[in-house]
Enzyme design. Structure first.
Site, PDB file in Angstrom:
ATOM      1  CE  LYS A 171      -2.269 -65.661   2.503  1.00  0.00           C
ATOM      2  NZ  LYS A 171      -2.344 -64.269   2.138  1.00  0.00           N
TER       3      LYS A 171
HETATM    4  C1  LIG Z   1      -2.795 -62.808   2.531  1.00  0.00           C
HETATM    5  C2  LIG Z   1      -3.987 -62.274   2.183  1.00  0.00           C
HETATM    6  C3  LIG Z   1      -4.131 -60.866   1.483  1.00  0.00           C
HETATM    7  C4  LIG Z   1      -2.905 -60.478   0.916  1.00  0.00           C
HETATM    8  O1  LIG Z   1      -2.012 -60.891   0.122  1.00  0.00           O
HETATM    9  P1  LIG Z   1      -0.595 -60.263   0.007  1.00  0.00           P
HETATM   10  O2  LIG Z   1      -0.175 -61.077  -1.354  1.00  0.00           O
HETATM   11  O3  LIG Z   1       0.438 -60.288   0.805  1.00  0.00           O
HETATM   12  O4  LIG Z   1      -0.711 -58.939  -0.503  1.00  0.00           O
HETATM   13  C5  LIG Z   1      -5.497 -60.307   1.063  1.00  0.00           C
HETATM   14  N1  LIG Z   1      -6.433 -61.035   1.341  1.00  0.00           N
HETATM   15  C6  LIG Z   1      -6.481 -62.161   2.282  1.00  0.00           C
HETATM   16  C7  LIG Z   1      -7.801 -62.697   2.728  1.00  0.00           C
HETATM   17  C8  LIG Z   1      -5.339 -62.725   2.646  1.00  0.00           C
HETATM   18  O5  LIG Z   1      -5.210 -63.628   3.534  1.00  0.00           O
END
Ligand SMILES: *Cc1c(COP(=O)(O)O)cnc(C)c1O
Length: 385
Positions: free
Chosen positions: A183
Site C-alpha cells: 500500500k
Molecule cells: C489491501 C486491501 C484491504 C485489506 O487490507 P489489509 O491491511 O491487508 O487487511 C482491504 N480493502 C482493499 C480495497 C484492499 O486493497
C-alpha cells in the site's frame, strides 16, 4: 537480459532501517510508545479527531463495524470490484454484504446502485476508493442521511486522497486505512481507524485489545499497575511498535512518495493519450487520487489477443502487471452463498474483462516508465484487429 520491472517495489531508505533498529533496541516490541506516536502523527496528518491503530485494514474495519453495532441479519452495501476483505468483515457478524455494481467512468461504487439496494435491513455502506480515487461522497452522504446509514470508508488505497478539499479520513463515520506491504504507506502489516466520533474511537480502542478497559497496554510500564478490567469479549487486533517504526518512517515521506506517483500518473496519461485501444478512467477536478493503482482498460473487442495473453506478453517484455480485482460475485463463496450472477453486474464485468493495473511505485525512473508506455503501445499496435 532486460531488467524486470516489478508490479510493486517498496520505497526503503535508511529511515526505515534506523527506526526499526531503534524499536528493536528499545525492547518494547508490541503496542507501545511508537504506536502511540504513529497514531498521533497520522491523526494530525489526516486532520482527524481520533485515530486508532490496528493490526490490519481487515482488523480495523471489523472493529469499526462492531463499534457501529452491526448484528446478524443486518445488511451492508459494498462494491463488486474490491478485495474480499471489504465483504468478509460483514460476514463475520452473520450479516449480509449486499454487493452492487460500479460506475463505468470511475470504477467506484455507483450511488444509484446503492439506492436501489437499500432495504429495511441496511445498516451501512462501505465505499471503496478504488486505486485511491475518491467515491462520490456527497451523493453517498445524502443517501446515508436519508436512510440513516453509517458510512465506513475502505481507504486501503487512499493515503493521501482528497474529495472537494476534504481529506479522505475526515468524511465518513469511520475511515479505515491499510499499511499492508504493497500500500502507499507500507509497514508490512497494519491498519488505522479514523473517526470524528468519540464513541467509535473508544469502542475500537477497547476491542482491539481483548476488550480490556483503556490504556491497559501501559500496565507493564512505570506508570502502570497489574490491575485491569475486561468489559467485553474483544479481539487481538493491536498494532505493534516494530511495524509502527516502519510506519513512522514512511509517514515522513508520504507526500514525496505521493508526488512521485502523481508524476508517473501524468507521464502514463500522456503516453496513452493517443492510443484508442486503451481506455483510462475519469479524474474529476473536484477530487485527488493517491494513485495507488494505475488501471487501464484494453479494448479487447478490437484486439486479437485476450487480456490474459496481453499480461503474459507484457511479462515477456519484463513488465509486471496485475488485475485489481476479481469481482466479489465471481468468487465461489459469495457467488454460491448469495446466489449472484455475472449478468447482474454488467459494468463490473465490462471492467473485469478488460482491466490491467500497471506498475506505479514511487522510485520508478523515467526509463522504466517509458518502457511500460512503449510496451503497452507496441502490443496494442501489434495485436490490433
Ligand atoms: C489491501 C486491501 C484491504 C485489506 O487490507 P489489509 O491491511 O491487508 O487487511 C482491504 N480493502 C482493499 C480495497 C484492499 O486493497
Amino acid at each position: 537480459m532486460i531488467d524486470y520491472i516489478p508490479f510493486h517495489k517498496p520505497t526503503i531508505t535508511e529511515d526505515e532501517v534506523n527506526e526499526i533498529v531503534e524499536a528493536v533496541r528499545s525492547g518494547w516490541w508490541t503496542m507501545g510508545p511508537k504506536v502511540v506516536k504513529f497514531e498521533k502523527e497520522f491523526n494530525s496528518y489526516i486532520g482527524s479527531k481520533f485515530s486508532v491503530a490496528a493490526s490490519s485494514w481487515t482488523a480495523a474495519a471489523h472493529l469499526a463495524l462492531e463499534a457501529i453495532n452491526l448484528v446478524a441479519d443486518d445488511e451492508v452495501i459494498v462494491p463488486a470490484i474490491t478485495f474480499t476483505s471489504t465483504a468478509e468483515i460483514v460476514c463475520y457478524f452473520a450479516a449480509k454484504p449486499v454487493i452492487v455494481d460500479v460506475d463505468k467512468q470511475s470504477f467506484n461504487i455507483d450511488p444509484k446502485k446503492i439506492e436501489e439496494a437499500i432495504s429495511d435491513k441496511t445498516k451501512a455502506v462501505i465505499p471503496v476508493h478504488y486505486g485511491g480515487y475518491p467515491c462520490d461522497m456527497d451523493e453517498i452522504g445524502e443517501l446515508a442521511r436519508q436512510f440513516n446509514l453509517k458510512i465506513i470508508e475502505d481507504a486501503a488505497h487512499s493515503l493521501p486522497a482528497f474529495y472537494k478539499n476534504k481529506m479522505i479520513g475526515t468524511i465518513g463515520d469511520a475511515t479505515c486505512f491499510s499499511f499492508y506491504a504493497t500500500k502507499t504507506l507500507a509497514a508490512g502489516e497494519g491498519g488505522m481507524i479514523c473517526t470524528s466520533k468519540q464513541e467509535i474511537a473508544d469502542r475500537c480502542s477497547i476491542m482491539r485489545l481483548h476488550g480490556i478497559s483503556h490504556d491497559s497496554w501501559k500496565r507493564y510500564s512505570a506508570e502502570g499497575s497489574w490491575y485491569y478490567e475486561v468489559v467485553a469479549p474483544g479481539f487481538k487486533y493491536n498494532f505493534d511498535d516494530i511495524h509502527a517504526a516502519l510506519a513512522l518512517a514512511q509517514l515522513k515521506k508520504i507526500d514525496i512518495m505521493n508526488q512521485q506517483r502523481r508524476e508517473i500518473f501524468e507521464k502514463y496519461n500522456a503516453g496513452f493519450a493517443s492510443n484508442e485501444l486503451i481506455f483510462l478512467r475519469e479524474h474529476k477536478i473536484d477530487r485527488t487520487s493517491s494513485h495507488h493503482l494505475y488501471p487501464v482498460l484494453l479494448d479487447v473487442d478490437n484486439l486479437t489477443i485476450s487480456r490474459s495473453r496481453f499480461i503474459d506478453e507484457l511479462k515477456d517484455l519484463g513488465i509486471g502487471t496485475s488485475v485489481h480485482f476479481i469481482p466479489l460475485y465471481r468468487h465461489p463463496y459469495y457467488k454460491n452463498k448469495f446466489n449472484l450472477e455475472e449478468k447482474n453486474f454488467p459494468v463490473s464485468e465490462f471492467i473485469y474483462n478488460r482491466i490491467i493495473t500497471l506498475p506505479i511505485w514511487p522510485s520508478m525512473n523515467d526509463n522504466q516508465i517509458e518502457r511500460v508506455i512503449s510496451a503497452v503501445n507496441a502490443l496494442t499496435r501489434k495485436y490490433k484487429r
